[in-house]
Design a protein around this motif. Structure first.
Motif, short mmCIF file in Angstrom:
data_model
loop_
_atom_site.label_atom_id
_atom_site.label_comp_id
_atom_site.label_asym_id
_atom_site.label_seq_id
_atom_site.Cartn_x
_atom_site.Cartn_y
_atom_site.Cartn_z
N LEU A 233 -25.18 -21.80 0.38
CA LEU A 233 -25.48 -21.24 -0.95
C LEU A 233 -24.23 -21.02 -1.78
O LEU A 233 -24.25 -20.31 -2.76
CB LEU A 233 -26.25 -19.93 -0.81
CG LEU A 233 -25.79 -18.90 0.25
CD1 LEU A 233 -24.48 -18.25 -0.11
CD2 LEU A 233 -26.86 -17.86 0.43
N LEU B 58 -22.61 -22.72 -3.90
CA LEU B 58 -22.58 -23.11 -5.30
C LEU B 58 -23.17 -22.05 -6.22
O LEU B 58 -22.91 -22.05 -7.41
CB LEU B 58 -23.32 -24.43 -5.49
CG LEU B 58 -22.66 -25.66 -4.86
CD1 LEU B 58 -23.51 -26.89 -5.11
CD2 LEU B 58 -21.25 -25.86 -5.41
N SER B 59 -23.94 -21.15 -5.66
CA SER B 59 -24.62 -20.17 -6.49
C SER B 59 -24.06 -18.76 -6.33
O SER B 59 -24.62 -17.83 -6.86
CB SER B 59 -26.11 -20.14 -6.12
OG SER B 59 -26.29 -19.68 -4.80
N HIS C 181 -22.15 -15.53 -7.01
CA HIS C 181 -21.53 -14.82 -8.13
C HIS C 181 -20.55 -13.77 -7.61
O HIS C 181 -19.40 -13.71 -8.04
CB HIS C 181 -22.61 -14.16 -8.98
CG HIS C 181 -22.07 -13.36 -10.12
ND1 HIS C 181 -21.04 -13.79 -10.93
CD2 HIS C 181 -22.41 -12.14 -10.58
CE1 HIS C 181 -20.77 -12.88 -11.83
NE2 HIS C 181 -21.57 -11.86 -11.66
N PRO D 73 -26.19 -13.72 -5.85
CA PRO D 73 -26.16 -15.06 -6.45
C PRO D 73 -26.15 -14.99 -7.97
O PRO D 73 -26.38 -13.94 -8.57
CB PRO D 73 -27.46 -15.70 -5.94
CG PRO D 73 -28.37 -14.55 -5.67
CD PRO D 73 -27.49 -13.40 -5.26
N MET D 74 -25.87 -16.13 -8.56
CA MET D 74 -25.80 -16.24 -10.01
C MET D 74 -27.10 -15.82 -10.68
O MET D 74 -27.12 -15.35 -11.80
CB MET D 74 -25.45 -17.67 -10.40
CG MET D 74 -24.08 -18.13 -10.00
SD MET D 74 -22.82 -17.41 -11.07
CE MET D 74 -21.40 -18.36 -10.54
N THR D 75 -28.20 -16.03 -9.99
CA THR D 75 -29.52 -15.84 -10.57
C THR D 75 -30.09 -14.45 -10.34
O THR D 75 -31.26 -14.21 -10.61
CB THR D 75 -30.48 -16.88 -9.99
OG1 THR D 75 -30.45 -16.78 -8.56
CG2 THR D 75 -30.07 -18.28 -10.41
N SER D 76 -29.28 -13.54 -9.83
CA SER D 76 -29.82 -12.23 -9.47
C SER D 76 -28.86 -11.11 -9.83
O SER D 76 -27.66 -11.31 -9.92
CB SER D 76 -30.11 -12.19 -7.96
OG SER D 76 -30.56 -10.90 -7.57
#
Length: 117
Positions: A25, A27-28, A30, A98-101
């Motif tokens: 993971l 790449l994602s 943060h 992660p980037m999305t959270s």
């Protein structure tokens, strides 16, 4: 996906270096962080580092003693712990935001740190 290592038994005043390798993971990512949980206590934040900029944040209780760092090429985050105190004894967990959270969604299995007085 997160493999923590480096825990062990150390005398008060000693040092340990924890490592946490991420896979699957990267790449994602943060932020990567370290948390700890002592027996009978809630899990608490220790330190965090942004994956791209390297910005760091520490709990007041560890400032000046612990250093978080990362090796992007190895997808690994480290926690250098110096001047350890008995109250630092806990299971240490690494985690990924992660980037999305806005939350730490991925957690490692924990590594035990024991500090003898």
């Amino acid at each position: 996906q997160l493999q923590a290592s480096g825990g062990g038994l150390v005398q008060a005043g000693g040092s340990l270096r924890l490592s946490c390798a991420a896979s699957g993971l990267t790449l994602s990512i943060h932020v990567m962080g370290w948390f700890r949980q002592a027996p009978g206590k809630e899990r608490e934040f220790v330190a965090a580092i942004s994956w791209r900029g390297g910005n760091t944040d520490y709990a007041n209780s560890v400032k000046g003693r612990f250093t978080i760092s990362r090796d992007n090429a190895k997808n690994t985050v480290y926690l250098q712990m110096n001047s350890l105190k008995p109250e630092d004894a806990a299971v240490y967990y690494c985690a990924v935001k992660p980037m999305t959270s806005y939350e730490y969604d991925y957690w490692g299995q924990g590594t035990l740190v024991t500090v003898s007085s």
